[in-house]
Design a protein around this motif. Structure first.
Motif, short mmCIF file in Angstrom:
data_model
loop_
_atom_site.label_atom_id
_atom_site.label_comp_id
_atom_site.label_asym_id
_atom_site.label_seq_id
_atom_site.Cartn_x
_atom_site.Cartn_y
_atom_site.Cartn_z
N GLU A 141 0.86 -1.19 0.00
CA GLU A 141 0.00 0.00 0.00
C GLU A 141 0.89 1.23 0.00
N PRO A 142 0.34 2.39 -0.42
CA PRO A 142 1.17 3.60 -0.43
C PRO A 142 1.55 4.00 0.98
N HIS A 143 2.70 4.62 1.14
CA HIS A 143 3.11 5.18 2.42
C HIS A 143 2.09 6.22 2.84
N ARG A 144 1.67 6.15 4.08
CA ARG A 144 0.70 7.12 4.57
C ARG A 144 1.24 8.55 4.40
N GLY A 145 0.36 9.43 3.96
CA GLY A 145 0.77 10.83 3.84
C GLY A 145 1.51 11.13 2.54
N ARG A 146 1.74 10.10 1.73
CA ARG A 146 2.44 10.30 0.47
C ARG A 146 1.45 10.79 -0.59
N ARG A 147 1.75 11.90 -1.23
CA ARG A 147 0.87 12.42 -2.27
C ARG A 147 1.05 11.57 -3.54
N ALA A 148 -0.06 11.17 -4.15
CA ALA A 148 0.03 10.34 -5.35
C ALA A 148 0.59 11.15 -6.51
N LEU A 149 1.60 10.60 -7.17
CA LEU A 149 2.22 11.29 -8.30
C LEU A 149 1.57 10.89 -9.62
N ARG A 150 1.05 9.66 -9.66
CA ARG A 150 0.52 9.15 -10.91
C ARG A 150 -0.98 8.94 -10.80
N HIS A 151 -1.66 9.13 -11.92
CA HIS A 151 -3.12 9.01 -11.90
C HIS A 151 -3.62 8.07 -12.99
N ASP A 152 -2.75 7.20 -13.48
CA ASP A 152 -3.20 6.23 -14.49
C ASP A 152 -4.04 5.16 -13.79
N PRO A 153 -4.77 4.34 -14.57
CA PRO A 153 -5.69 3.35 -13.96
C PRO A 153 -4.98 2.35 -13.03
N VAL A 154 -3.76 1.96 -13.34
CA VAL A 154 -3.05 1.01 -12.47
C VAL A 154 -2.69 1.69 -11.15
N ALA A 155 -2.15 2.91 -11.23
CA ALA A 155 -1.80 3.65 -10.02
C ALA A 155 -3.03 3.87 -9.15
N THR A 156 -4.17 4.08 -9.78
CA THR A 156 -5.41 4.31 -9.03
C THR A 156 -5.80 3.06 -8.24
N VAL A 157 -5.70 1.89 -8.87
CA VAL A 157 -5.99 0.63 -8.15
C VAL A 157 -5.02 0.47 -6.98
N LEU A 158 -3.75 0.83 -7.21
CA LEU A 158 -2.71 0.59 -6.20
C LEU A 158 -2.75 1.62 -5.06
N ARG A 159 -3.69 2.55 -5.11
CA ARG A 159 -3.82 3.48 -3.98
C ARG A 159 -4.46 2.78 -2.78
N ALA A 160 -5.18 1.68 -3.04
CA ALA A 160 -5.74 0.87 -1.95
C ALA A 160 -4.78 -0.28 -1.68
N PRO A 161 -4.82 -0.87 -0.47
CA PRO A 161 -3.97 -2.04 -0.22
C PRO A 161 -4.23 -3.12 -1.26
N HIS A 162 -3.15 -3.72 -1.74
CA HIS A 162 -3.29 -4.71 -2.82
C HIS A 162 -2.33 -5.87 -2.57
N ARG A 163 -2.85 -7.09 -2.66
CA ARG A 163 -2.00 -8.26 -2.46
C ARG A 163 -1.16 -8.51 -3.70
N LEU A 164 0.11 -8.80 -3.51
CA LEU A 164 0.99 -9.07 -4.65
C LEU A 164 0.45 -10.26 -5.44
N LEU A 165 0.63 -10.20 -6.73
CA LEU A 165 0.25 -11.23 -7.71
C LEU A 165 -1.27 -11.31 -7.93
N GLU A 166 -2.05 -10.59 -7.14
CA GLU A 166 -3.49 -10.59 -7.38
C GLU A 166 -3.75 -9.72 -8.61
N PRO A 167 -4.43 -10.28 -9.63
CA PRO A 167 -4.59 -9.52 -10.88
C PRO A 167 -5.22 -8.15 -10.66
N ILE A 168 -4.65 -7.15 -11.33
CA ILE A 168 -5.21 -5.80 -11.30
C ILE A 168 -6.18 -5.66 -12.45
N GLU A 169 -7.41 -5.31 -12.12
CA GLU A 169 -8.42 -5.07 -13.17
C GLU A 169 -8.63 -3.57 -13.29
#
Ligand SMILES: [Zn+2]
Length: 170
Positions: A141-169
Motif C-alpha cells: 500500500e502507499p506510504h501514509r501521507g504520500r501524495r500520489a504522483l501518478r493518476h493512471d488506472p493502475v496507479a489508481t488501483v494501487l492506492r488501496a492495499p493490494h495483495r501481490l500477484l493478485e490480478p489488477i483489473e
C-alpha cells in the motif's frame, strides 16, 4: 548496439543480468508482482515506448520469467504472468527497493505480511511471525501521507492495499 550477453564472465550474476539487466525490465517485473497482466496496463503505468515494452515482454517470455496466455476477455491479446522462476526474483527486487530507499529516495510504498499486517523488515522478513512471506502473502500500500504522483488506472488501483500477484483489473 550493446549486446546483452556477458559471455566472458563466468559468474551466475552475469547470467542473471542477461535476463533482468536491461532498462525497464525490473520495472516491468515490479508491475507483474503488483498484478499487472495486460500490455496496455504496463504501458499506461510505465510510460514506456510500446516497441520497447513489446521487446522486453517477449524477452522475458523467452527466458521463462513470464508466461504469455491468450486474454479470455480480449481476442487477439495476451495476459502475462510470472512463472515460478519469475516469482523467485521477488527477494532480489525487494532488496533493490530497500537499497533505493536507504541510499536514494524514500520508498513510496510499504509491504506488509498479509496475515498479520506487520511491515516487512529490510530482509523481507516478518518480525511478528518470524518468517519470510512469499509474494502472494504480501500486501502493498502507499506510504501514509504520500501524495500520489501518478493518476493512471493502475496507479489508481494501487492506492488501496493490494495483495501481490493478485490480478489488477483496470
Ligand atoms: Zn506476520
Amino acid at each position: 548496439m550493446l549486446g546483452k550477453d556477458y559471455e566472458a564472465q563466468d559468474c551466475s550474476l552475469a547470467r542473471a543480468l542477461e535476463v533482468i539487466g536491461e532498462r525497464w525490465t525490473l520495472l516491468i517485473l515490479r508491475d507483474a508482482f503488483f498484478g499487472v497482466r495486460r500490455f496496455n496496463d504496463f504501458h499506461v503505468h510505465l510510460d514506456i515506448p510500446k516497441a520497447v515494452l513489446s521487446d522486453r515482454l517477449s524477452g522475458l517470455v523467452e527466458d521463462g520469467i513470464l508466461e504469455r496466455e491468450p486474454d479470455p476477455e480480449h481476442a487477439g491479446r495476451h495476459l502475462y504472468e510470472l512463472t515460478a522462476a519469475g516469482r523467485d526474483l521477488w527477494p532480489a527486487l525487494h532488496a533493490l527497493l530497500v537499497w533505493g530507499d536507504r541510499h536514494r529516495a524514500p520508498n513510496s510504498r510499504v509491504f506488509k505480511h498479509a496475515s498479520c499486517g506487520t511491515p516487512l523488515d529490510d530482509h523481507g522478513h516478518c518480525p511478528t511471525c518470524g518468517m519470510t512471506p512469499a509474494p502472494q502473502d504480501i500486501v502493498t500500500e502507499p506510504h501514509r501521507g504520500r501524495r500520489a504522483l501518478r493518476h493512471d488506472p493502475v496507479a489508481t488501483v494501487l492506492r488501496a492495499p493490494h495483495r501481490l500477484l493478485e490480478p489488477i483489473e483496470t
